[in-house]
Design a protein around this motif. Structure first.
Motif, short mmCIF file in Angstrom:
data_model
loop_
_atom_site.label_atom_id
_atom_site.label_comp_id
_atom_site.label_asym_id
_atom_site.label_seq_id
_atom_site.Cartn_x
_atom_site.Cartn_y
_atom_site.Cartn_z
N PHE A 191 34.91 33.40 28.39
CA PHE A 191 36.09 32.93 29.12
C PHE A 191 35.61 32.20 30.36
N GLU A 192 35.84 30.90 30.40
CA GLU A 192 35.52 30.08 31.57
C GLU A 192 36.79 29.94 32.39
N ASN A 193 36.86 30.71 33.48
CA ASN A 193 38.07 30.76 34.31
C ASN A 193 37.99 29.66 35.37
N SER A 194 38.81 28.64 35.22
CA SER A 194 38.76 27.52 36.16
C SER A 194 39.46 27.82 37.48
N ILE A 195 40.23 28.92 37.53
CA ILE A 195 40.92 29.28 38.77
C ILE A 195 39.93 29.81 39.80
N ASN A 196 39.03 30.70 39.36
CA ASN A 196 38.03 31.23 40.30
C ASN A 196 36.63 30.70 40.02
N SER A 197 36.53 29.74 39.09
CA SER A 197 35.25 29.10 38.77
C SER A 197 34.19 30.10 38.32
N ILE A 198 34.62 31.08 37.52
CA ILE A 198 33.69 32.08 36.99
C ILE A 198 33.70 32.03 35.47
N SER A 199 32.51 32.07 34.89
CA SER A 199 32.37 32.08 33.44
C SER A 199 31.91 33.47 33.01
N TYR A 205 33.74 45.23 22.13
CA TYR A 205 35.09 45.70 21.86
C TYR A 205 35.00 47.15 21.36
N LYS A 206 35.82 48.03 21.94
CA LYS A 206 35.78 49.44 21.56
C LYS A 206 37.17 49.95 21.21
N ASP A 207 37.21 50.86 20.23
CA ASP A 207 38.47 51.49 19.82
C ASP A 207 38.87 52.51 20.89
N THR A 208 40.12 52.44 21.33
CA THR A 208 40.61 53.33 22.40
C THR A 208 41.07 54.68 21.86
N GLY A 209 41.05 54.83 20.52
CA GLY A 209 41.47 56.09 19.93
C GLY A 209 42.73 55.99 19.12
N SER A 210 43.46 54.88 19.27
CA SER A 210 44.72 54.71 18.54
C SER A 210 44.67 53.51 17.58
N GLY A 211 43.48 52.91 17.48
CA GLY A 211 43.36 51.69 16.68
C GLY A 211 43.37 50.44 17.55
N LEU A 212 43.75 50.60 18.82
CA LEU A 212 43.71 49.49 19.76
C LEU A 212 42.26 49.27 20.19
N ARG A 213 41.78 48.04 20.06
CA ARG A 213 40.41 47.70 20.43
C ARG A 213 40.44 46.73 21.61
N LEU A 214 39.63 47.02 22.64
CA LEU A 214 39.62 46.18 23.82
C LEU A 214 38.19 45.86 24.23
N PRO A 215 37.97 44.69 24.84
CA PRO A 215 36.63 44.33 25.31
C PRO A 215 36.25 45.15 26.53
N THR A 216 34.98 45.56 26.63
CA THR A 216 34.57 46.45 27.72
C THR A 216 33.40 45.92 28.54
N SER A 217 32.83 44.79 28.16
CA SER A 217 31.70 44.24 28.90
C SER A 217 31.99 42.79 29.29
N PHE A 218 31.98 42.54 30.60
CA PHE A 218 32.25 41.20 31.13
C PHE A 218 31.10 40.84 32.08
N VAL A 219 30.26 39.93 31.64
CA VAL A 219 29.12 39.50 32.45
C VAL A 219 29.46 38.15 33.07
N ALA A 220 29.59 38.13 34.39
CA ALA A 220 29.90 36.88 35.11
C ALA A 220 28.60 36.11 35.33
N ILE A 221 28.49 34.96 34.68
CA ILE A 221 27.24 34.21 34.69
C ILE A 221 26.87 33.73 36.09
N ASN A 222 27.85 33.25 36.85
CA ASN A 222 27.55 32.61 38.12
C ASN A 222 27.96 33.43 39.35
N ASN A 223 28.33 34.72 39.14
CA ASN A 223 28.66 35.58 40.27
C ASN A 223 28.60 37.04 39.79
#
Length: 247
Positions: A191-199, A205-223
Motif C-alpha cells: 500500500f503506497e499511501n500518498s497522503i502521508n507518503s509512506i509505502s 494474514y491471520k485467522d482471528t478465530g471466526s474465519g475473519l483473516r486480517l493482515p498483521t505485518s506492516f513494514v514502512a519502507i521509508n519510515n
C-alpha cells in the motif's frame, strides 16, 4: 487496405485491454473480501481485540511497548490499554461511535474528571491502527474508486496494481494511493499511501478465530517508526460487560 486492417486491429486491442482493466477494477472489492473470509463474516464480527506496537501516530504514547484495544463494534464501547512516554500505565474506556469518554485510569488511579490530551492522543492512535489492520475492509466504502489497474510481477507473484481514491472518512482519514493485490487470493501486498507518503509492505494474514483473516505485518519502507506489528488479533461473540466499565 492493409493500413485500414492495422487500424482496426489496433482499435480492437485497445478495446480488449480497456475491457480487461474495467473487469479487474470491478473485481477488486470481491478479491479484498475473499482475502479476509468474506463480507458476511466481517459484518457478523461483534467484538474485535488487537494488540500491537509501532505505527508511531501520537505524541504522548510509548508506541515501542505493546498496546491493546477491545472494541464492541455494535455499541461502540472500547477498552484501551497502553503506556505513556512517561511509563504510566493507561486504561481508557470510551465509546468509539460517540467519542464520549467514560473512565480514564493512569497507574490505576481514576482521573476521569481531569481534562487530558492523552485521551485525544489515544483516539488518534487507535484510528491510525485501524486504518492499517482493517485496510481490506475498504471494499465496503461507498464511493471508493479503483482505477488504472494493471498486472505486475513482484517476487514472482502476479499482482493487480490499482490506484485507490476515497474522499470520505476511513477511521478519520480519506484514502489516496496505490494498492498491489495478489491476483489469486486477494491479499494486499503493498500500500503506497500518498497522503502521508509512506509505502507499506503487508504480510502475514491471520485467522482471528471466526474465519475473519486480517493482515498483521506492516513494514514502512521509508519510515520505520510507522511500521506496525499486530501480535494479537482475535474476535469474540461475547465479552464480560465489566471490561467496558471497570478497571
Amino acid at each position: 487496405m492493409k493500413t485500414t486492417v492495422k487500424i482496426i486491429f489496433f482499435y480492437l486491442i485497445v478495446q480488449i485491454n480497456f475491457a480487461i482493466a474495467v473487469a479487474q477494477e470491478t473485481s477488486i472489492p470481491a478479491k479484498l473480501w475473499s482475502s479476509i473470509g468474506g463480507n458476511d463474516i466481517w459484518q457478523e464480527t461483534k467484538f474485535l481485540l488487537f494488540s500491537c506496537n509501532g505505527n508511531d501516530n501520537s505524541n504522548l504514547l510509548n508506541n515501542e511497548t505493546e498496546r491493546s484495544l477491545l472494541w464492541n463494534r455494535e455499541t461502540g464501547e472500547c477498552r484501551f490499554e497502553g503506556q505513556s512516554k512517561k511509563n504510566e500505565k493507561l486504561v481508557y474506556l470510551f465509546n468509539f461511535k460517540t467519542k464520549k469518554s467514560l473512565k480514564f485510569f493512569v497507574n490505576a488511579v481514576d482521573v476521569s474528571t481531569q481534562e487530558s490530551a492523552l485521551q485525544e492522543d489515544i483516539r488518534q492512535q487507535i484510528n491510525g491502527d485501524l486504518q492499517l489492520l482493517l485496510l481490506p475492509t475498504i471494499a465496503e466504502l461507498k464511493g471508493i474508486n479503483f482505477s488504472n489497474t494493471t498486472v505486475k510481477l513482484l517476487n514472482s507473484e502476479k499482482l493487480l496494481n490499482t490506484s485507490v481514491t476515497y474522499n470520505g472518512n476511513f477511521y478519520n482519514s480519506p484514502i489516496r494511493g496505490n494498492l498491489m493485490i495478489h491476483e489469486n487470493n486477494g491479499e494486499i501486498k503493498v500500500f503506497e499511501n500518498s497522503i502521508n507518503s509512506i509505502s507499506y509492505q503487508i504480510d502475514q494474514y491471520k485467522d482471528t478465530g471466526s474465519g475473519l483473516r486480517l493482515p498483521t505485518s506492516f513494514v514502512a519502507i521509508n519510515n520505520k517508526k510507522k511500521s506496525c506489528t499486530f501480535t494479537t488479533v482475535s474476535t469474540f461473540e461475547q465479552v464480560e460487560a465489566s471490561k467496558f466499565t471497570d478497571l
